[in-house]
Scaffold this motif. Structure first.
Motif, PDB file in Angstrom:
ATOM      1  N   GLN A   7       0.807  -1.206   0.000  1.00 42.37           N
ATOM      2  CA  GLN A   7       0.000   0.000   0.000  1.00 42.37           C
ATOM      3  C   GLN A   7       0.851   1.271   0.000  1.00 42.37           C
ATOM      4  N   SER A   8       2.170   1.125  -0.034  1.00 42.33           N
ATOM      5  CA  SER A   8       3.052   2.285   0.040  1.00 42.33           C
ATOM      6  C   SER A   8       2.959   3.135  -1.213  1.00 42.33           C
ATOM      7  N   MET A   9       3.275   4.427  -1.042  1.00 40.74           N
ATOM      8  CA  MET A   9       3.193   5.366  -2.142  1.00 40.74           C
ATOM      9  C   MET A   9       4.481   5.345  -2.958  1.00 40.74           C
ATOM     10  N   PRO A  10       4.417   5.692  -4.242  1.00 41.95           N
ATOM     11  CA  PRO A  10       5.636   5.774  -5.054  1.00 41.95           C
ATOM     12  C   PRO A  10       6.492   6.964  -4.630  1.00 41.95           C
ATOM     13  N   LEU A  11       7.706   7.025  -5.158  1.00 44.20           N
ATOM     14  CA  LEU A  11       8.625   8.095  -4.802  1.00 44.20           C
ATOM     15  C   LEU A  11       8.130   9.436  -5.326  1.00 44.20           C
ATOM     16  N   ASP A  12       8.272  10.477  -4.514  1.00 44.28           N
ATOM     17  CA  ASP A  12       7.886  11.813  -4.964  1.00 44.28           C
ATOM     18  C   ASP A  12       9.120  12.557  -5.473  1.00 44.28           C
ATOM     19  N   ARG A  13       8.908  13.805  -5.884  1.00 39.42           N
ATOM     20  CA  ARG A  13      10.001  14.578  -6.482  1.00 39.42           C
ATOM     21  C   ARG A  13      11.130  14.811  -5.487  1.00 39.42           C
ATOM     22  N   ARG A  14      10.768  15.091  -4.227  1.00 40.46           N
ATOM     23  CA  ARG A  14      11.801  15.331  -3.225  1.00 40.46           C
ATOM     24  C   ARG A  14      12.714  14.110  -3.071  1.00 40.46           C
TER      25      ARG A  14
ATOM     26  N   LYS B 101      13.322  11.833  -5.340  1.00 40.24           N
ATOM     27  CA  LYS B 101      14.149  11.696  -6.535  1.00 40.24           C
ATOM     28  C   LYS B 101      15.349  12.642  -6.485  1.00 40.24           C
ATOM     29  N   TYR B 102      15.124  13.858  -5.986  1.00 38.65           N
ATOM     30  CA  TYR B 102      16.237  14.788  -5.809  1.00 38.65           C
ATOM     31  C   TYR B 102      17.234  14.247  -4.775  1.00 38.65           C
ATOM     32  N   PHE B 103      16.697  13.671  -3.714  1.00 37.69           N
ATOM     33  CA  PHE B 103      17.576  13.092  -2.692  1.00 37.69           C
ATOM     34  C   PHE B 103      18.429  11.981  -3.283  1.00 37.69           C
ATOM     35  N   LEU B 104      17.821  11.088  -4.037  1.00 38.16           N
ATOM     36  CA  LEU B 104      18.569   9.993  -4.647  1.00 38.16           C
ATOM     37  C   LEU B 104      19.645  10.521  -5.590  1.00 38.16           C
TER      38      LEU B 104
ATOM     39  N   ARG C  54       9.515   8.337   4.593  1.00 40.01           N
ATOM     40  CA  ARG C  54      10.492   8.984   3.732  1.00 40.01           C
ATOM     41  C   ARG C  54      11.701   9.473   4.523  1.00 40.01           C
ATOM     42  N   GLY C  55      11.468  10.111   5.658  1.00 39.17           N
ATOM     43  CA  GLY C  55      12.576  10.634   6.447  1.00 39.17           C
ATOM     44  C   GLY C  55      13.499   9.540   6.951  1.00 39.17           C
ATOM     45  N   HIS C  56      12.923   8.469   7.484  1.00 34.16           N
ATOM     46  CA  HIS C  56      13.746   7.383   7.995  1.00 34.16           C
ATOM     47  C   HIS C  56      14.512   6.698   6.861  1.00 34.16           C
ATOM     48  N   ALA C  57      13.875   6.540   5.714  1.00 36.17           N
ATOM     49  CA  ALA C  57      14.555   5.915   4.582  1.00 36.17           C
ATOM     50  C   ALA C  57      15.734   6.766   4.126  1.00 36.17           C
ATOM     51  N   MET C  58      15.576   8.078   4.128  1.00 34.37           N
ATOM     52  CA  MET C  58      16.675   8.960   3.747  1.00 34.37           C
ATOM     53  C   MET C  58      17.839   8.861   4.730  1.00 34.37           C
ATOM     54  N   VAL C  59      17.520   8.793   6.018  1.00 32.64           N
ATOM     55  CA  VAL C  59      18.578   8.676   7.028  1.00 32.64           C
ATOM     56  C   VAL C  59      19.359   7.383   6.833  1.00 32.64           C
TER      57      VAL C  59
END
Length: 573
Positions: A8-15, A17-20, A128-133
């Protein structure tokens, strides 16, 4: 927190993609800065991989030509050398300096490619925040950059095994939704497992985890199909070694520590790696006795568990050291190791409930490390992303428990602040400086043309090998601590000396090599370097006690590393 319903998770957003894009640019910069054309002197596995790839490219077979007589090499499965051979054949490049750029660059790119894969996986389970960390902690962790300067299979195996586990997770999600295309994901995932097996022998842990996972899920048909594919793939390489050793005489001088030939002669299974599980010490000739019973195995396991717990502490906790004792031998930082273990177990169990395969894999992987006699951060590297996930999840679960147990004002704010401070201190205070140190070391080598190491004794070993290549007959034989490295830089065949304090035994070994290979290599040299503890411990007593047997022909002006020429005339002792 981890999402129990990842479909049920959402796809990646623009933010995101910029992070990646930013994190990929950062890792590309760091890896590019440390990329240099030198073979690491201290890691002879890098030399073996490089030499095997070049031998395959030249049509000489899977042979290690650094030894006095080339023999088939069995310790490493052939996938990475085959990739190197394909590169050499395709490009036509034979210059070893250029090939090191390419070999190392390939490994760097595989590491960089694993980061978006890791993030996509994280994003399906974490916010999103935890995944980025977590992705950032992975991308700049010094345990990675410590080994990016080597030519090893650990990072390629990391990428292949991560791709396999990610594929199985996507298959599980689609299978729950009865997607008919899920079978193709299953097939691709199994293919990545097969490639992992051919990349590193520790792939047996991945095979065990996959089969246990399907067993627990009671997916009998898939279990049988997977076993029919993975078990034969797992047995191909050891089966070939067992057959060859059973029908041929093998003299692998480079690997002949701990009386390997004697161990295999008594074993019905002729596999080189079993010495690691049968003898008390797979390196030392003096401690080559076979493990006698459960008590010794229990002692070995406890030693391994303690060693890897300390490695994990260095990899995850802030660099705060408090030393006590007369000489500061007790580091109270390791008192936090049990806390880290609890976080790993709590987070691992949480993730296991969502994706059991990861837990099954880690169970087999750490079970093997517990009885494998070497202790090194390198062996943590292939599962580091998954351990990172588990520890972080355990921390989140613990903080959530605290907020629920004591729902007082400001608890949420306090726990979030604690998490941010912990991550910030770990990242800025420890990981980044250490990573920058490894990157800077590689950059200095590249800019200063300083050889494979800026450390005085390592560099002296390199310069000694270059001197040997320029000043000794081509049909010389070396006895040295790192035979593949010695052959790579000097062009002279080489064999290792036994790690024994018994001077008579060591001298008998040297004489035996001189006699066995005397027709092929009439001149024998002993390389007494100052870079490795074994050389400094075992060789000086030999050259002092048997001074009439050895003539010094070269001494490094800075470190005193010495090349001794063997006098074949047997003097009276």
């Amino acid at each position: 927190m981890i999402d129990p319903h990842p479909e049920q998770s959402m796809p990646l957003d623009r933010r995101e993609k910029y992070f990646l894009a930013g994190i990929l640019a950062l890792t590309l910069l760091l890896a590019g800065l440390m990329l240099n054309p030198y073979l690491t002197v201290v890691n002879h596995d890098s030399a073996i991989y490089s030499l095997l790839g070049m031998a395959l490219a030249q049509g000489q077979g899977y042979l290690l030509f650094s030894e006095p007589v080339a023999q088939p090499y069995f310790t490493f499965p052939p996938l990475l050398p085959l990739i190197f051979a394909a590169i050499v054949k395709t490009t036509g490049i034979t210059d070893r300096t250029t090939l090191q750029w390419i070999f190392k660059g390939l490994i760097h790119l595989l590491f960089i490619a694993s980061i978006p894969l890791f993030y996509l996986w994280l994003r399906q389970h974490f916010s999103r925040g935890h995944a980025m960390v977590l992705a950032t902690l992975l991308a700049v962790n010094p345990i990675v950059y410590k080994y990016l300067g080597d030519v090893l299979a650990d990072v390629p195996y990391w990428t292949l095994s991560m791709a396999a586990l990610f594929g199985f997770w996507r298959w599980e999600v689609r299978d729950r939704l009865n997607d008919p295309k899920s079978r193709w994901l299953l097939a691709v995932s199994l293919a990545f497992v097969v490639l992992s097996i051919l990349m590193r022998q520790i792939g047996i842990a991945l095979v065990g985890g996959v089969l246990l996972y399907f067993l627990l899920k009671r997916r009998w048909k898939i279990l049988l199909v997977s076993a029919a594919i993975l078990v034969p793939a797992l047995l191909i390489w050891p089966g070939y070694e067992h057959h060859y050793r059973s029908t041929h005489e093998v003299h692998q001088d480079t690997l002949n520590q701990a009386d390997l030939d004697k161990v295999l002669a008594k074993s019905p299974v002729k596999l080189e790696f079993i010495k690691h599980f049968l003898v008390q010490d797979p390196i030392s000739q003096d401690r080559a006795a076979v493990v006698s019973g459960p008590g010794q195995y229990a002692k070995i396991i406890l030693t391994r568990v303690r060693g890897y717990a300390e490695i994990a502490t260095d990899a995850f906790l802030p660099p705060l050291e408090i030393r006590t004792g007369p000489t500061g031998e007790y580091n109270l930082r390791y008192a936090l190791t049990p806390f880290l273990a609890v976080l790993f177990l709590v987070g691992g169990w949480t993730i296991f409930r969502v994706f059991p395969l990861m837990g099954c894999y880690l169970l087999f992987y750490f079970g093997i490390l517990a009885v494998y006699p070497y202790i090194t951060p390198r062996f943590m590297l292939p599962v580091f992303p998954f351990v990172l996930m588990a520890v972080y999840q355990g921390l989140l679960t613990t903080l959530a428990f605290v907020r629920k147990k004591w729902p007082v004002p400001h608890t949420t704010w306090a726990t979030r602040t604690l998490l941010a401070v912990f991550i910030g201190v770990t990242l800025i205070g420890g990981h980044l400086p250490e990573t920058i140190r490894w990157v800077g070391a590689g950059l200095k080598l590249k800019l200063a043309d300083a050889g494979p190491s800026r450390r005085e004794h390592n560099r002296a070993y390199y310069e000694t090998l270059l001197w040997i290549g320029e000043n000794t007959p081509e049909d010389s034989l070396l006895i040295t601590r790192k035979p593949p490295v010695a052959y790579y830089y000097s062009g002279r065949k080489a064999t290792a000396f036994p790690f024994t304090a018994d001077v008579d035994r060591l001298m008998a070994y040297v004489d035996e090599k001189a006699e066995r290979y005397g027709d092929l290599y009439p001149t024998l040299y002993l390389v007494e370097d100052t870079a490795f503890s074994e050389s400094k411990r075992f060789l000086p007593p030999l050259t002092r006690d048997r001074e009439t047997r050895f003539e010094p022909v070269y001494r490094h002006p800075e470190t005193g590393a010495t090349v001794w020429k063997l006098q074949r005339r047997r003097a009276a002792y």
